[in-house]
Design an enzyme around this catalytic site. Structure first.
Site: not given
Length: 284
Positions: A181, A214, A218
């Site tokens: 990522k 955020t 993940g």
């Protein structure tokens, strides 16, 4: 006389740490799994005292307690896909690897959680080598972010060429497929790379969504991949659909304030009803 059941839910097991702030870890996984219409199961590896500003404390569970959690849910309910997150100690990694082999668990998404959004280190140094040796070969895909991939390959990653070189090295280290990522690279375009063994690089790019929230991105992505795998998608399909879900959750949560630091995504931006599939024989 009660009617016999004819259906079952798609089942996703999350083996990860608990985030008391609700934005990452087990809590984010369950929100994501539910939002995508799957049934979430959990095996908690550690308790954390954290919020949007950082991690205050970590308390691991015993290896036996973790094994008991996995055995309890898999033996009774079963799992169509597995997401693995925070594994902080070597004995915890070995316990999870043994459980995967014992129950022949399939569609395993390994998110090598090592560094929190706040910068807190979530894994011991001696656990990293065990993670690579014991779990990489048992996963369908590993999903490191840029910092985690850099830690695994032992060098900084500063561009897309570095990402591809790191992905190839991670395949050589035993992973069947790697999703690197690239969200931590600068720029207005976010590039993620899916590389499968003997496959061509699959770049997935999109405009960066600017958001102060955020935390748990993940965790959300990896559990979304596992959910789509449980629903029958191929790995490239699951990754693409999971990215779309995460982008929507980031956008929907960008203007919301939750806490004083990096807040969570809006996991419920487009919830799906629980999917049903015909009941298989020989459950779980």
């Amino acid at each position: 006389m009660k009617p016999a059941p004819h259906f079952q839910f798609p089942r996703v097991l999350s083996i990860a740490g608990s985030d008391s702030g609700g934005g990452a870890g087990i809590q984010a996984d369950l929100k994501t799994i539910a939002a995508l219409g799957c049934y979430g199961l959990t095996a908690i590896t550690a308790l954390t005292a954290q919020n949007t500003t950082g991690v205050r404390a970590i308390q691991g569970v015993t290896a036996q307690m973790l094994a008991d959690q996995i055995d309890a849910v898999v033996e009774d309910i079963g799992a169509d896909a597995v997401k693995i997150g925070m594994l902080h100690a070597p004995e915890i990694v070995r316990t999870v690897a043994a459980a995967i082999a014992r129950h022949r668990l399939q569609r395993v998404v390994l998110d090598p959680v090592m560094i929190a959004t706040s910068g807190a280190v979530l894994i011991g140094e001696n656990a990293v080598s065990v993670l690579v040796r014991e779990l990489f070969p048992k996963a369908l895909v590993i999903t490191p972010n840029l910092d985690e991939a850099a830690l695994l390959v032992g060098r900084p990653l500063g561009n897309e060429a570095d990402m591809e070189a790191a992905a190839r090295q991670l395949l050589e280290m035993g992973a069947p497929a790697v999703l690197v990522k690239g969200g931590h690279l600068p720029g207005d375009i976010v590039s993620d790379l899916l590389l499968e063994r003997d496959g061509d690089p699959c770049w997935m790019r999109g405009a960066r969504i600017h958001s102060p929230n955020t935390h748990g991105t993940g965790c959300t992505l990896s559990s979304a991949i596992a959910s789509h795998l449980a629903l029958g998608a191929t790995l490239p399909e699951a990754v693409q659909r999971a990215r779309e879900y995460v982008l929507g959750a980031l956008q929907a949560g960008a203007n919301v304030r939750t806490g004083a630091g990096s807040g969570p995504l809006n996991h419920s931006w487009a919830p799906q009803a629980m999917h049903l599939r015909p009941l298989a024989r020989g459950l779980p």
